[in-house]
Write a protein that holds these residues in place. Structure first.
Motif, mmCIF file in Angstrom:
data_model
loop_
_atom_site.group_PDB
_atom_site.id
_atom_site.type_symbol
_atom_site.label_atom_id
_atom_site.label_comp_id
_atom_site.label_asym_id
_atom_site.label_seq_id
_atom_site.Cartn_x
_atom_site.Cartn_y
_atom_site.Cartn_z
ATOM 1 N N THR A 120 0.826 -1.217 0.000
ATOM 2 C CA THR A 120 0.000 0.000 0.000
ATOM 3 C C THR A 120 0.857 1.262 0.000
ATOM 4 O O THR A 120 0.342 2.357 -0.215
ATOM 5 C CB THR A 120 -0.916 0.010 1.236
ATOM 6 N N LEU A 121 2.156 1.116 0.225
ATOM 7 C CA LEU A 121 3.081 2.237 0.192
ATOM 8 C C LEU A 121 4.128 1.986 -0.881
ATOM 9 O O LEU A 121 4.478 0.831 -1.151
ATOM 10 C CB LEU A 121 3.782 2.417 1.549
ATOM 11 N N PRO A 122 4.661 3.032 -1.502
ATOM 12 C CA PRO A 122 5.727 2.844 -2.497
ATOM 13 C C PRO A 122 6.943 2.164 -1.877
ATOM 14 O O PRO A 122 7.394 2.560 -0.805
ATOM 15 C CB PRO A 122 6.064 4.291 -2.922
ATOM 16 N N GLY A 123 7.422 1.127 -2.535
ATOM 17 C CA GLY A 123 8.578 0.402 -2.013
ATOM 18 C C GLY A 123 8.217 -0.868 -1.276
ATOM 19 O O GLY A 123 9.083 -1.704 -0.997
ATOM 20 N N CYS A 124 6.917 -1.014 -0.936
ATOM 21 C CA CYS A 124 6.475 -2.232 -0.258
ATOM 22 C C CYS A 124 6.120 -3.304 -1.286
ATOM 23 O O CYS A 124 5.954 -3.029 -2.470
ATOM 24 C CB CYS A 124 5.249 -1.951 0.609
ATOM 25 N N GLY A 125 5.958 -4.513 -0.801
ATOM 26 C CA GLY A 125 5.544 -5.618 -1.656
ATOM 27 C C GLY A 125 6.585 -6.721 -1.712
ATOM 28 O O GLY A 125 7.763 -6.514 -1.403
ATOM 29 N N VAL A 126 6.120 -7.911 -2.085
ATOM 30 C CA VAL A 126 6.992 -9.088 -2.139
ATOM 31 C C VAL A 126 6.731 -9.831 -3.443
ATOM 32 O O VAL A 126 5.582 -10.082 -3.806
ATOM 33 C CB VAL A 126 6.741 -10.046 -0.953
ATOM 34 N N LYS A 127 7.790 -10.179 -4.120
ATOM 35 C CA LYS A 127 7.684 -10.990 -5.326
ATOM 36 C C LYS A 127 7.969 -12.440 -4.949
ATOM 37 O O LYS A 127 8.922 -12.727 -4.238
ATOM 38 C CB LYS A 127 8.689 -10.515 -6.376
ATOM 39 N N ASP A 128 7.120 -13.356 -5.418
ATOM 40 C CA ASP A 128 7.273 -14.785 -5.116
ATOM 41 C C ASP A 128 7.304 -15.027 -3.608
ATOM 42 O O ASP A 128 8.199 -15.702 -3.074
ATOM 43 C CB ASP A 128 8.545 -15.353 -5.765
ATOM 44 N N ALA A 129 6.320 -14.492 -2.916
ATOM 45 C CA ALA A 129 6.256 -14.650 -1.463
ATOM 46 C C ALA A 129 5.797 -16.051 -1.081
ATOM 47 O O ALA A 129 5.102 -16.739 -1.837
ATOM 48 C CB ALA A 129 5.310 -13.619 -0.866
ATOM 49 N N VAL A 130 6.195 -16.476 0.118
ATOM 50 C CA VAL A 130 5.732 -17.744 0.694
ATOM 51 C C VAL A 130 5.230 -17.463 2.106
ATOM 52 O O VAL A 130 5.704 -16.537 2.775
ATOM 53 C CB VAL A 130 6.851 -18.804 0.727
ATOM 54 N N ARG A 131 4.265 -18.283 2.543
ATOM 55 C CA ARG A 131 3.784 -18.188 3.923
ATOM 56 C C ARG A 131 4.262 -19.435 4.653
ATOM 57 O O ARG A 131 3.810 -20.537 4.366
ATOM 58 C CB ARG A 131 2.261 -18.084 3.960
ATOM 59 N N VAL A 132 5.177 -19.260 5.577
ATOM 60 C CA VAL A 132 5.884 -20.377 6.218
ATOM 61 C C VAL A 132 5.256 -20.710 7.568
ATOM 62 O O VAL A 132 4.979 -19.826 8.380
ATOM 63 C CB VAL A 132 7.377 -20.041 6.389
ATOM 64 N N ARG A 133 5.069 -22.023 7.789
ATOM 65 C CA ARG A 133 4.520 -22.517 9.061
ATOM 66 C C ARG A 133 5.586 -23.211 9.914
ATOM 67 O O ARG A 133 5.510 -23.189 11.142
ATOM 68 C CB ARG A 133 3.397 -23.522 8.795
ATOM 69 N N GLU A 134 6.541 -23.842 9.250
ATOM 70 C CA GLU A 134 7.533 -24.645 9.977
ATOM 71 C C GLU A 134 8.836 -24.670 9.195
ATOM 72 O O GLU A 134 8.837 -24.747 7.962
ATOM 73 C CB GLU A 134 7.006 -26.072 10.149
ATOM 74 N N ILE A 135 9.950 -24.613 9.932
ATOM 75 C CA ILE A 135 11.275 -24.658 9.301
ATOM 76 C C ILE A 135 12.163 -25.614 10.091
ATOM 77 O O ILE A 135 12.321 -25.460 11.307
ATOM 78 C CB ILE A 135 11.924 -23.265 9.234
ATOM 79 N N ALA A 136 12.734 -26.599 9.393
ATOM 80 C CA ALA A 136 13.654 -27.572 10.005
ATOM 81 C C ALA A 136 13.042 -28.227 11.234
ATOM 82 O O ALA A 136 13.730 -28.486 12.227
ATOM 83 C CB ALA A 136 14.973 -26.880 10.358
#
Length: 272
Positions: A120-136
């Protein structure tokens, strides 16, 4: 005539030699004290008991066998019992499920692909984002939006230090996430640059939940003698996988959490 004389002399001397041969053996007789010592050595000492023989491999295998399997026959193979097909199928099924739920091409990173996220602001945003629940194998207290580079840095950090920081018998099983993606400026200050949180490159961790159920928070743990040293070690281990690492001693904005982001700086990793 000379030959006859020689034969007579040989017969005379040969008979004398035979007469001198003793009828009995010339070996010295055994000494009485030697026989006594041999008998004493062979006699068992008072109170001695024979040592018990070690159990045979067959008996040990029979003791550990499943109740529904017959006893091992003499000469039977001691090879381990084959696992049931159902167990192998369960393992394969679980692995397929984990592979199906993984992101970033890594089975140890469990989550969902989100794709492009607009800000919603200039400079924000993610390309190819993931939503992570668990790592290792370590769960996040809330599913967190980030880039794959951020997720991989988290995995390196967890494997390097976090999981066993409080002991191998009481591993970290969950990270308490204070913040992940948010389209905002740094420290929410008006007119400031966009935070790395607004680019999916940052995550804030405020506590560590252990297998025992205890949660060590950054706010209280940093002041506790028993946990301060361990938390400092965790904070220091983040320097490298992450480009920016901020903790309670950085400023008043980070008293209760670790800020971690993958931004790169000209002078190298910034840890404070």
């Amino acid at each position: 005539m000379i030959r006859a004389g020689a034969l007579i002399l040989a017969a005379v001397f040969g008979g004398a030699a035979l007469a001198a041969t003793p009828d009995a053996s010339l070996e010295p007789p055994a000494r009485p004290e030697a026989d006594a010592r041999l008998e004493a050595a062979a006699a068992p000492l008072p109170g001695m008991r024979p040592l018990s023989r070690p159990q045979s491999e067959q008996r040990l295998a029979a003791a550990s066998r499943p109740a529904d399997l017959p006893l091992l026959a003499p000469g039977a193979s001691l090879q381990p019992f084959a696992r049931p097909d159902s167990l192998a199928e369960q393992v394969l099924f679980k692995r397929r499920q984990r592979r199906k739920g993984s992101v970033c091409g890594d089975i140890d990173i469990q989550g969902d692909d989100i794709g492009h996220v607009s800000g919603t602001l200039p400079g924000c945003g993610v390309k190819d984002a993931v939503r992570v629940r668990e790592i290792a194998g370590v769960r996040l207290s809330q599913a967190s939006l980030m880039t794959c580079n951020t997720a991989r840095a988290l995995k390196t950090w967890i494997n390097r230090e976090v999981e066993t920081a409080f002991g191998r018998g009481n591993k970290v099983v969950s990270l308490r996430v204070a913040a992940h993606y948010a389209c905002r400026t740094r420290n929410n200050r008006p007119g400031a640059k966009i935070s790395e949180h607004g680019k999916g490159k940052a995550i804030d961790i405020s506590g560590f939940t252990l297998a025992s159920g205890e949660t060590v928070t950054v706010l209280r743990g940093w002041q506790n003698r028993k946990t301060r040293k361990k938390l400092k070690k965790i904070w220091r281990a983040a320097c490298g996988p992450f480009g920016t690492v901020l903790g309670p001693e950085a400023d008043r904005y980070h008293k209760d959490h670790f800020h971690l982001d993958v931004a790169r700086h000209r002078g190298g990793t910034y840890c404070r």
